[in-house]
Design a protein around this motif. Structure first.
Motif, PDB file in Angstrom:
ATOM      1  N   PRO A  78       0.836  -1.204   0.000  1.00  0.00           N
ATOM      2  CA  PRO A  78       0.000   0.000   0.000  1.00  0.00           C
ATOM      3  C   PRO A  78       0.875   1.260   0.000  1.00  0.00           C
ATOM      4  O   PRO A  78       2.016   1.246   0.447  1.00  0.00           O
ATOM      5  CB  PRO A  78      -0.788  -0.112   1.309  1.00  0.00           C
ATOM      6  N   VAL A  79       0.320   2.318  -0.506  1.00  0.00           N
ATOM      7  CA  VAL A  79       1.017   3.610  -0.556  1.00  0.00           C
ATOM      8  C   VAL A  79       1.209   4.141   0.860  1.00  0.00           C
ATOM      9  O   VAL A  79       0.298   4.072   1.686  1.00  0.00           O
ATOM     10  CB  VAL A  79       0.204   4.619  -1.401  1.00  0.00           C
ATOM     11  N   GLU A  80       2.402   4.650   1.141  1.00  0.00           N
ATOM     12  CA  GLU A  80       2.722   5.291   2.425  1.00  0.00           C
ATOM     13  C   GLU A  80       3.455   6.599   2.114  1.00  0.00           C
ATOM     14  O   GLU A  80       4.664   6.683   2.243  1.00  0.00           O
ATOM     15  CB  GLU A  80       3.604   4.385   3.290  1.00  0.00           C
ATOM     16  N   ARG A  81       2.735   7.590   1.684  1.00  0.00           N
ATOM     17  CA  ARG A  81       3.348   8.867   1.289  1.00  0.00           C
ATOM     18  C   ARG A  81       3.915   9.595   2.512  1.00  0.00           C
ATOM     19  O   ARG A  81       3.360   9.521   3.602  1.00  0.00           O
ATOM     20  CB  ARG A  81       2.323   9.769   0.607  1.00  0.00           C
ATOM     21  N   ASN A  82       5.016  10.299   2.272  1.00  0.00           N
ATOM     22  CA  ASN A  82       5.606  11.133   3.313  1.00  0.00           C
ATOM     23  C   ASN A  82       6.241  12.339   2.647  1.00  0.00           C
ATOM     24  O   ASN A  82       6.244  12.447   1.418  1.00  0.00           O
ATOM     25  CB  ASN A  82       6.586  10.322   4.174  1.00  0.00           C
ATOM     26  N   ASP A  83       6.770  13.235   3.433  1.00  0.00           N
ATOM     27  CA  ASP A  83       7.295  14.482   2.871  1.00  0.00           C
ATOM     28  C   ASP A  83       8.818  14.572   2.931  1.00  0.00           C
ATOM     29  O   ASP A  83       9.383  15.651   3.058  1.00  0.00           O
ATOM     30  CB  ASP A  83       6.655  15.685   3.560  1.00  0.00           C
ATOM     31  N   VAL A  84       9.489  13.443   2.800  1.00  0.00           N
ATOM     32  CA  VAL A  84      10.947  13.419   2.828  1.00  0.00           C
ATOM     33  C   VAL A  84      11.492  14.111   1.579  1.00  0.00           C
ATOM     34  O   VAL A  84      11.000  13.910   0.467  1.00  0.00           O
ATOM     35  CB  VAL A  84      11.458  11.961   2.884  1.00  0.00           C
ATOM     36  N   VAL A  85      12.504  14.941   1.771  1.00  0.00           N
ATOM     37  CA  VAL A  85      13.197  15.592   0.664  1.00  0.00           C
ATOM     38  C   VAL A  85      14.163  14.573   0.068  1.00  0.00           C
ATOM     39  O   VAL A  85      14.958  13.960   0.784  1.00  0.00           O
ATOM     40  CB  VAL A  85      13.946  16.850   1.165  1.00  0.00           C
ATOM     41  N   GLU A 120       7.720   6.501  -1.976  1.00  0.00           N
ATOM     42  CA  GLU A 120       7.758   6.378  -0.526  1.00  0.00           C
ATOM     43  C   GLU A 120       9.196   6.201  -0.045  1.00  0.00           C
ATOM     44  O   GLU A 120       9.810   5.166  -0.313  1.00  0.00           O
ATOM     45  CB  GLU A 120       6.944   5.158  -0.068  1.00  0.00           C
ATOM     46  N   ALA A 121       9.715   7.199   0.648  1.00  0.00           N
ATOM     47  CA  ALA A 121      11.036   7.072   1.256  1.00  0.00           C
ATOM     48  C   ALA A 121      10.899   6.254   2.536  1.00  0.00           C
ATOM     49  O   ALA A 121       9.937   6.405   3.278  1.00  0.00           O
ATOM     50  CB  ALA A 121      11.618   8.442   1.572  1.00  0.00           C
ATOM     51  N   PHE A 122      11.865   5.389   2.782  1.00  0.00           N
ATOM     52  CA  PHE A 122      11.824   4.603   4.010  1.00  0.00           C
ATOM     53  C   PHE A 122      13.186   4.494   4.677  1.00  0.00           C
ATOM     54  O   PHE A 122      13.349   3.787   5.658  1.00  0.00           O
ATOM     55  CB  PHE A 122      11.231   3.207   3.776  1.00  0.00           C
ATOM     56  N   GLY A 123      14.180   5.241   4.181  1.00  0.00           N
ATOM     57  CA  GLY A 123      15.491   5.200   4.807  1.00  0.00           C
ATOM     58  C   GLY A 123      16.460   6.171   4.170  1.00  0.00           C
ATOM     59  O   GLY A 123      16.131   6.873   3.217  1.00  0.00           O
ATOM     60  N   ARG A 124      17.677   6.187   4.741  1.00  0.00           N
ATOM     61  CA  ARG A 124      18.747   7.052   4.243  1.00  0.00           C
ATOM     62  C   ARG A 124      20.079   6.331   4.431  1.00  0.00           C
ATOM     63  O   ARG A 124      20.330   5.728   5.477  1.00  0.00           O
ATOM     64  CB  ARG A 124      18.774   8.363   5.016  1.00  0.00           C
ATOM     65  N   VAL A 125      20.927   6.425   3.421  1.00  0.00           N
ATOM     66  CA  VAL A 125      22.275   5.872   3.511  1.00  0.00           C
ATOM     67  C   VAL A 125      23.045   6.691   4.533  1.00  0.00           C
ATOM     68  O   VAL A 125      23.102   7.918   4.440  1.00  0.00           O
ATOM     69  CB  VAL A 125      22.994   5.896   2.143  1.00  0.00           C
ATOM     70  N   THR A 126      23.618   6.009   5.526  1.00  0.00           N
ATOM     71  CA  THR A 126      24.409   6.696   6.547  1.00  0.00           C
ATOM     72  C   THR A 126      25.904   6.402   6.406  1.00  0.00           C
ATOM     73  O   THR A 126      26.729   7.099   6.977  1.00  0.00           O
ATOM     74  CB  THR A 126      23.948   6.315   7.964  1.00  0.00           C
TER      75      THR A 126
END
Length: 161
Positions: A78-85, A120-126
């Motif tokens: 399912p769609v999980e929209r967020n406002d991540v840049v 849908e963003a769900f993470g970031r490379v650290t």
């Protein structure tokens, strides 16, 4: 599922001599996506799956068991929209006309604001962005595409804060 006192990290092993890619997962932004990525990783779904699309200055995409960008686990999420840049290093789910992919994800190599309302963003490379940038360039629709670098293994690490 992790609670607010837990951090989730995904470690992506490409076999690169440069090291692994470490991704901080964000279940607060996309809980279903993070949960499903974790389940697939724990099942070994990603073991041996290539980065089938790597476009310089755009993104690196993996998670298709067929290596073509047309496969998945047999369902969509399912769609999980967020406002991540969508700055460099954002990890998001790929999608198709059928819906949000069940397994395919991409990592942005540069800012991609045009993708923000669609994915849908769900993470970031650290750590390991240099590894992502060094992946073999590949367009699966191109003539005789080079083989893509493979994901050897994905490990999910849960730590208490």
């Amino acid at each position: 599922m992790a609670d607010t006192f837990t951090t989730l990290t995904l470690t992506l092993d490409t076999g690169s001599e440069q090291g692994d890619v470490t991704i901080k997962l964000r279940p607060d932004l996309a809980p279903n996506h993070v949960a499903r990525i974790g389940e697939l990783a724990n099942e070994g779904f990603y073991n041996g799956v290539p980065f089938h699309r790597v476009i310089p200055g755009f993104m690196a995409q993996g998670g298709c068991p067929m290596g073509s960008g047309t496969g998945g686990p047999g369902y969509t999420l399912p769609v999980e929209r967020n406002d991540v840049v969508f700055d460099p290093g954002i990890v998001a789910m790929a999608s198709s006309s059928a819906g949000v992919s069940g397994s395919q994800f991409f990592i942005t190599l540069a800012s991609q604001p045009q993708l923000e309302p669609q994915f849908e963003a769900f993470g970031r490379v650290t750590a390991g962005m240099d590894v992502v940038k060094a992946l073999t360039l590949r367009d699966p629709q191109g003539k005789d595409p080079a083989p893509g670098d493979r994901i050897l293994k994905i490990e999910i690490i849960e730590k208490e804060k």
